[in-house]
Scaffold this motif. Structure first.
Motif, PDB file in Angstrom:
ATOM      1  N   LEU A 142       0.829  -1.195   0.000  1.00  0.00           N
ATOM      2  CA  LEU A 142       0.000   0.000   0.000  1.00  0.00           C
ATOM      3  C   LEU A 142       0.870   1.253   0.000  1.00  0.00           C
ATOM      4  CD1 LEU A 142      -2.759  -0.828   2.639  1.00  0.00           C
ATOM      5  CD2 LEU A 142      -3.056  -0.660   0.174  1.00  0.00           C
ATOM      6  N   ILE A 143       0.365   2.293  -0.637  1.00  0.00           N
ATOM      7  CA  ILE A 143       1.060   3.572  -0.626  1.00  0.00           C
ATOM      8  C   ILE A 143       0.207   4.583   0.130  1.00  0.00           C
ATOM      9  CG2 ILE A 143       1.949   5.467  -2.018  1.00  0.00           C
ATOM     10  CD1 ILE A 143       2.694   3.497  -4.153  1.00  0.00           C
ATOM     11  N   HIS A 144       0.752   5.058   1.242  1.00  0.00           N
ATOM     12  CA  HIS A 144       0.108   6.106   2.034  1.00  0.00           C
ATOM     13  C   HIS A 144       0.701   7.443   1.613  1.00  0.00           C
ATOM     14  CE1 HIS A 144      -1.766   3.537   5.270  1.00  0.00           C
ATOM     15  NE2 HIS A 144      -0.991   2.675   4.666  1.00  0.00           N
ATOM     16  N   GLN A 145      -0.129   8.475   1.630  1.00  0.00           N
ATOM     17  CA  GLN A 145       0.334   9.792   1.183  1.00  0.00           C
ATOM     18  C   GLN A 145      -0.296  10.885   2.034  1.00  0.00           C
ATOM     19  OE1 GLN A 145       0.831  10.609  -3.140  1.00  0.00           O
ATOM     20  NE2 GLN A 145      -0.770  12.117  -2.860  1.00  0.00           N
ATOM     21  N   GLN A 146       0.491  11.891   2.344  1.00  0.00           N
ATOM     22  CA  GLN A 146      -0.031  13.076   3.024  1.00  0.00           C
ATOM     23  C   GLN A 146       0.352  14.315   2.234  1.00  0.00           C
ATOM     24  OE1 GLN A 146       0.546  13.371   7.262  1.00  0.00           O
ATOM     25  NE2 GLN A 146       0.202  11.186   7.600  1.00  0.00           N
ATOM     26  N   VAL A 147      -0.595  15.217   2.091  1.00  0.00           N
ATOM     27  CA  VAL A 147      -0.388  16.468   1.364  1.00  0.00           C
ATOM     28  C   VAL A 147      -0.436  17.610   2.372  1.00  0.00           C
ATOM     29  CG1 VAL A 147      -1.295  18.022  -0.406  1.00  0.00           C
ATOM     30  CG2 VAL A 147      -1.415  15.543  -0.750  1.00  0.00           C
ATOM     31  N   TRP A 148       0.659  18.354   2.459  1.00  0.00           N
ATOM     32  CA  TRP A 148       0.784  19.471   3.407  1.00  0.00           C
ATOM     33  C   TRP A 148       0.980  20.751   2.599  1.00  0.00           C
ATOM     34  CZ3 TRP A 148       5.865  20.783   6.336  1.00  0.00           C
ATOM     35  CH2 TRP A 148       5.647  21.861   7.200  1.00  0.00           C
ATOM     36  N   VAL A 149       0.032  21.674   2.696  1.00  0.00           N
ATOM     37  CA  VAL A 149       0.072  22.908   1.920  1.00  0.00           C
ATOM     38  C   VAL A 149       0.971  23.937   2.604  1.00  0.00           C
ATOM     39  CG1 VAL A 149      -1.278  24.762   0.881  1.00  0.00           C
ATOM     40  CG2 VAL A 149      -2.248  22.467   1.048  1.00  0.00           C
ATOM     41  N   LEU A 150       2.004  24.356   1.896  1.00  0.00           N
ATOM     42  CA  LEU A 150       2.923  25.362   2.422  1.00  0.00           C
ATOM     43  C   LEU A 150       2.454  26.772   2.113  1.00  0.00           C
ATOM     44  CD1 LEU A 150       6.358  23.762   1.456  1.00  0.00           C
ATOM     45  CD2 LEU A 150       5.080  23.522   3.592  1.00  0.00           C
ATOM     46  N   ASP A 151       1.823  26.960   0.944  1.00  0.00           N
ATOM     47  CA  ASP A 151       1.371  28.291   0.549  1.00  0.00           C
ATOM     48  C   ASP A 151       0.311  28.168  -0.530  1.00  0.00           C
ATOM     49  OD1 ASP A 151       1.476  31.191   0.548  1.00  0.00           O
ATOM     50  OD2 ASP A 151       2.489  31.035  -1.385  1.00  0.00           O
ATOM     51  N   GLY A 152      -0.846  28.801  -0.318  1.00  0.00           N
ATOM     52  CA  GLY A 152      -1.892  28.779  -1.331  1.00  0.00           C
ATOM     53  C   GLY A 152      -3.021  27.833  -0.980  1.00  0.00           C
ATOM     54  N   VAL A 153      -3.703  27.375  -2.010  1.00  0.00           N
ATOM     55  CA  VAL A 153      -4.860  26.501  -1.828  1.00  0.00           C
ATOM     56  C   VAL A 153      -4.852  25.422  -2.914  1.00  0.00           C
ATOM     57  CG1 VAL A 153      -6.297  28.062  -3.210  1.00  0.00           C
ATOM     58  CG2 VAL A 153      -7.388  26.419  -1.685  1.00  0.00           C
ATOM     59  N   ILE A 154      -5.259  24.213  -2.527  1.00  0.00           N
ATOM     60  CA  ILE A 154      -5.370  23.123  -3.489  1.00  0.00           C
ATOM     61  C   ILE A 154      -6.614  22.310  -3.135  1.00  0.00           C
ATOM     62  CG2 ILE A 154      -4.010  21.393  -2.209  1.00  0.00           C
ATOM     63  CD1 ILE A 154      -3.559  22.014  -5.947  1.00  0.00           C
ATOM     64  N   GLU A 155      -7.356  21.892  -4.146  1.00  0.00           N
ATOM     65  CA  GLU A 155      -8.517  21.034  -3.939  1.00  0.00           C
ATOM     66  C   GLU A 155      -8.124  19.613  -4.321  1.00  0.00           C
ATOM     67  OE1 GLU A 155     -11.614  22.772  -6.286  1.00  0.00           O
ATOM     68  OE2 GLU A 155     -12.056  24.330  -4.797  1.00  0.00           O
ATOM     69  N   VAL A 156      -8.243  18.686  -3.365  1.00  0.00           N
ATOM     70  CA  VAL A 156      -7.891  17.292  -3.591  1.00  0.00           C
ATOM     71  C   VAL A 156      -9.162  16.454  -3.531  1.00  0.00           C
ATOM     72  CG1 VAL A 156      -6.504  15.337  -2.824  1.00  0.00           C
ATOM     73  CG2 VAL A 156      -5.642  17.666  -2.514  1.00  0.00           C
TER      74      VAL A 156
END
Length: 203
Positions: A142-156
């Motif tokens: 399995l591949i686990h992933q975390q997305v951490w926003v440093l600057d701005g906005v992203i829709e996942v």
């Protein structure tokens, strides 16, 4: 549109294509897969895989994610050096950068490519209005992933779930469903992706 600045570590498109070509060839050979078998597993045509393995194509992130899923690895793994030195330090000047020819997003492999670790770190700069959709499916390990926003906005969007992430927000997921990224703003968004491989029992 704000320009994304590329710094040290950026290889020429042809150099990157050849690096990806060798990685795909090596991973396919290590798994004993023919071109036809890999094409069936990942949903990319045999002719396209052949072009990629010869370094004659500039594949998009979507195509590379399909190949990664078929090979059972993360997308970041396709950018690793074929025979990297086992150095635990990754210098900024040596960190590989790659731009998706379709969306224009710029990714930088931060982690040392030669150090044996189940964790990979990638930094991404995502252009205003850009969107990338991956036909991700479950893989073993399995591949686990975390997305951490440093600057701005992203829709996942992961499967049927959508999350709007702003500066400082972090979203954890397992890569087992189709997913997409979209920058709805008028400026670049910068975020970090932390990827970890784990046995199914971790789920």
């Amino acid at each position: 549109m704000t320009e994304i600045k590329e710094s040290a570590g950026t290889e020429s498109p042809s150099g990157l294509n050849h690096r990806i070509a060798q990685r795909v060839r090596d991973l396919r050979a290590a798994r004993g897969l023919s071109l036809d078998a890999l094409a069936t597993q990942c949903g990319v045509s045999r002719s396209m895989i052949s072009l990629i393995e010869r370094g004659e194509s500039s594949p998009t992130a979507v195509v590379l994610e399909k190949l990664a899923a078929g090979l059972g690895v993360s997308l970041a793994s396709l950018f690793e050096a074929p025979a990297p030195a086992a150095d635990p330090v990754s210098r900024l000047a040596d960190q590989l950068q790659w731009r998706d020819p379709h969306s224009g997003y710029l990714r930088r492999n931060v982690s040392p490519s030669g150090f044996a670790s189940p964790i990979q770190i990638v930094e991404v700069e995502f252009p205003p209005g850009a969107r990338v959709a991956y036909e991700t499916s479950a893989r073993e390990p399995l591949i686990h992933q975390q997305v951490w926003v440093l600057d701005g906005v992203i829709e996942v969007t992961l499967g049927e779930e959508s999350h709007r992430l702003e500066t400082g927000d972090c979203f954890a997921m397992v890569l087992d469903r189709p997913m997409s990224y979209h920058n709805p703003s008028r400026r670049n968004t910068r975020y970090v992706v932390v990827i970890a491989t784990a046995p199914s029992s971790w789920r």
